[in-house]
Scaffold this active site. Structure first.
Site, mmCIF file in Angstrom:
data_model
loop_
_atom_site.group_PDB
_atom_site.id
_atom_site.type_symbol
_atom_site.label_atom_id
_atom_site.label_comp_id
_atom_site.label_asym_id
_atom_site.label_seq_id
_atom_site.Cartn_x
_atom_site.Cartn_y
_atom_site.Cartn_z
ATOM 1 N N HIS A 189 36.766 -4.666 20.323
ATOM 2 C CA HIS A 189 38.213 -4.823 20.190
ATOM 3 C C HIS A 189 38.759 -3.728 19.256
ATOM 4 C CE1 HIS A 189 36.547 -8.737 21.270
ATOM 5 N NE2 HIS A 189 37.717 -9.063 21.777
ATOM 6 N N GLY B 251 35.725 -15.873 14.247
ATOM 7 C CA GLY B 251 35.828 -15.527 15.661
ATOM 8 C C GLY B 251 36.792 -16.470 16.338
ATOM 9 N N HIS C 121 43.388 -4.096 23.221
ATOM 10 C CA HIS C 121 42.935 -5.275 22.473
ATOM 11 C C HIS C 121 41.439 -5.515 22.599
ATOM 12 C CE1 HIS C 121 42.693 -9.330 20.824
ATOM 13 N NE2 HIS C 121 41.972 -9.631 21.887
ATOM 14 N N GLU D 247 42.401 -33.467 11.196
ATOM 15 C CA GLU D 247 40.946 -33.470 11.295
ATOM 16 C C GLU D 247 40.372 -32.067 11.469
ATOM 17 O OE1 GLU D 247 42.480 -37.446 12.698
ATOM 18 O OE2 GLU D 247 42.926 -35.338 13.220
ATOM 19 N N PHE E 132 37.802 -39.738 16.473
ATOM 20 C CA PHE E 132 38.583 -38.552 16.141
ATOM 21 C C PHE E 132 37.709 -37.341 15.829
ATOM 22 C CE2 PHE E 132 41.817 -41.830 14.500
ATOM 23 C CZ PHE E 132 42.291 -42.042 15.786
ATOM 24 N N HIS F 267 40.379 -45.730 20.741
ATOM 25 C CA HIS F 267 39.723 -45.687 19.443
ATOM 26 C C HIS F 267 38.245 -46.081 19.506
ATOM 27 C CE1 HIS F 267 43.761 -45.182 18.076
ATOM 28 N NE2 HIS F 267 43.459 -45.319 16.804
#
Length: 654
Positions: free
Chosen positions: A27, A115, A261, A409, A435, A471
């Site tokens: 890049h 990254g 890019h 989170e 979660f 959940h």
């Protein structure tokens, strides 16, 4: 700006172009555009030294835009780190020190693996938090042991990612005035000009988040860059956000184009770039001695600051010997001394949720080791990870040990990785198990870097009950178990939970995840043999007819079913950690799961997908392979077949 500055910037740009062209991959756009900004920071502001690359009080530089790795490698090479010109020439090649994206532990001077865009920003926030925390504890008048900045270089893509909003919002709330975000605004992403998707007023947004905002319109104006960085370094009660407008692929024929890019410029375009920079177009991988000499002189000045700090630190150790001893304990904790025979004495004689046991262990550990701190994504009291004896970490109380991450989170996990990478403390994160989906990409980064951030997840199964399928985790165990170098523990009782904690705090080259129940679990006489990951909990005489392999809340179910079988020989194996079990010797694995016993049943309130290698082709599964349902926990378990009667029927079918 003098001639050597111009020449060094041009040298950096040429090295980046040569690296990428030789590799036929990379890049070039960001390195060419951001070279003056990065060079100005490294040459005149970044306090580092090759005399001690792990100096406690060094400034941290995080390349959040990790695809611009050639820029970082060029700087490390020129400023005397263990990155040779041969390493530069091996950019993106097998086993080189210069991989495609920066990797922690591979290249000297790389502070974090980056990254995935935006993650570097989170780790920078974590490092800034760690510096504030340690400074509040150890700094004394005239002894600023921890007194440095954390710099992160990001691009448009980093700020598009939602994780950047999570972590920068918290940074503003915490008033981390040791944090400087450098935004390389070249308004180009892979698909073209960012205006097609990204039209927000970034400076206004950052100001609203609590940052001091500085904007520079001419990112190729070196003198203006230095003035801007000087302004950014002035004392402030806010973190600093510096927007620098640059041109992607600067000075090349692909300037200001998305074509620069993510692909080499091409041989003729590299020649044109060098001609535009006043360099020999036929010379490759060139860094003249005067550039090296200039960088060496710059590093010598930085080393003078390091030497002065060392003198101050030696005096600190004499003046505050107890604090110096404590500091050593922070950076070299002996957690193993905590996990004694006394620790393993049973405490509970009534059913208790493993999240409750976990909370007790964590609190006791925190009492013994003040270097432990951590938090939750707004669920500390539910997952039992709130350290009630200690203050909260906030802008007024940096010595606090409870981190309130808010409902973030993903950001929580990457900030915790930054805290771990900083060193000197041991941290954990926690939330409901379902979660974990939000932070899985970051857990992967933890494992990839081989660092011991601890993940604590409660509400581990369909036992969540009335909260329903949204959940109730089903496939999450398989998801986390699939991550290389991530040990996932699902303990069945007090002893196994203690074993899991011992593993989490005494093994330092990988992360550990604890999966804990919300509901009280029936008492099981688990064994310290759980350290092997899997072990025989209940056996029979001779070779078993059927082996039940269970984890967590289902171990007691397997035990009860085995007791009710009289016409078959049943072995119950508790396997709290598949990863650890698979690392045991072949003889031990064979002793637990004899290959000639093919009648096996996996019993776990989660997906069957991670059990095939243990159950085999002739095995059966009492698992959850559909989503849960909303009802009291006992009813959900029943409708999903997790009853003694159903398991007994399965055994008899064999």
């Amino acid at each position: 700006m003098n001639n050597i500055d111009t020449k060094t910037i041009s040298t950096i740009r040429a090295l980046c172009a040569d690296m990428i062209e030789k590799a036929k991959s990379g890049h070039p756009g960001t390195p060419l555009g951001a070279a003056p900004l990065a060079y100005g920071l490294w040459d005149q502001f970044l306090n580092i030294t090759t005399k001690d690359v792990k100096w406690l009080n060094r400034d941290r530089f995080i390349l959040s835009a990790g695809h611009a790795s050639s820029l970082l490698y060029s700087l490390l090479h020129i400023y005397g780190y263990d990155v040779s010109m041969d390493d530069i020439k091996q950019f993106r090649q097998l086993h080189s020190k210069t991989p495609g994206h920066p990797e922690y532990g591979v290249t000297e001077g790389v502070e974090a693996t980056t990254g995935p865009l935006g993650t570097g920003l989170g780790m920078a926030v974590g490092m800034a938090m760690a510096e504030k925390h340690l400074a509040s504890i150890f700094n004394k008048k005239d002894y600023p042991i921890f007194d440095h900045k954390v710099y992160a270089l990001c691009g448009d893509g980093c700020l598009m990612e939602g994780i950047s909003s999570e972590v920068l919002s918290l940074a503003g709330n915490l008033k981390l005035n040791n944090l400087v975000i450098l935004y390389d605004n070249n308004h180009i992403s892979i698909e073209g000009n960012t205006k097609i998707t990204f039209s927000e007023d970034v400076p206004a947004k950052m100001k609203a988040l609590g940052f001091k905002v500085i904007t520079l319109d001419q990112g190729d104006d070196y003198d203006a860059i230095i003035k801007t960085l000087e302004e950014a370094s002035q004392p402030s009660d806010q973190p600093v956000f510096v927007e620098v407008k640059t041109l992607i692929g600067a000075h090349s024929p692909k300037e200001d184009s998305e074509a620069s890019h993510g692909a080499p410029l091409g041989e003729e375009n590299v020649r044109a770039l060098k001609e535009n920079l006043g360099l020999d177009p036929d010379a490759h991988f060139i860094c003249d001695q005067d550039v090296y000499d200039h960088a060496k002189a710059s590093m010598a000045k930085k080393t003078e600051k390091y030497d002065a700090w060392k003198v101050m630190f030696e005096d600190y150790k004499k003046t505050y010997p107890d604090m110096a001893k404590l500091l050593k304990e922070y950076f070299e904790p002996d957690f193993a001394t905590f996990f004694t025979d006394e620790f393993y004495q049973p405490v509970h004689d009534q059913p208790i949720a493993t999240r409750g046991i976990s909370g007790e262990i964590l609190s006791a550990l925190a009492d013994r080791f003040p270097s432990i701190w951590g938090g939750s994504a707004d669920l500390g009291t539910s997952v039992k990870t709130y350290l009630s004896k200690y203050p909260d970490f906030n802008a007024e109380t940096y010595e606090g040990r409870n981190i309130h991450y808010g409902v973030r989170e993903n950001g929580m996990a990457t900030i915790a990785n930054g805290i771990t990478l900083y060193g000197g403390t041991r941290t954990y994160v926690s939330t409901f198990f379902t979660f974990s989906d939000f932070l899985k990409p970051i857990a992967r980064m933890t494992a990839l870097m081989g660092i011991p951030t601890t993940y604590i997840f409660s509400h581990d199964s369909i036992g969540v009950g009335e909260d329903g399928p949204t959940h109730q985790p089903v496939e999450q165990l398989t998801m986390l178990r699939s991550i290389p170098h991530m040990d996932v523990w699902r303990p069945c009782d007090e002893t196994e939970t203690k074993v899991a904690y011992e593993a989490a705090f005494t093994e330092n080259d990988h992360p550990t995840t604890l999966i804990l129940s919300r509901q009280p679990l029936a008492l099981v006489s688990g064994s310290r043999e759980a350290k092997r990951g899997g072990y025989i909990l209940k056996d029979c005489e001779g070779t078993p007819d059927v082996i039940l392999i269970a984890t967590g809340s289902e171990v007691s179910l397997a035990m009860e079913a085995a007791k009710q079988i009289n016409d078959q020989k049943i072995r119950v194996v508790s396997m709290p950690c598949q990863d650890v079990f698979k690392r045991q010797s072949k003889d031990y694995i064979e002793s637990v799961l004899p290959s000639n016993v093919e009648k096996r049943i996996a019993v776990e309130a989660g997906s069957r997908m991670s059990w095939g290698e243990f159950v085999g082709y002739k095995g059966q599964y009492l698992t959850v392979d559909d989503f849960g349902t909303s009802a009291p926990a006992a009813e959900v378990f029943k409708v999903k077949g997790f009853t003694v009667e159903h398991l007994v029927d399965m055994i008899k079918q064999f």
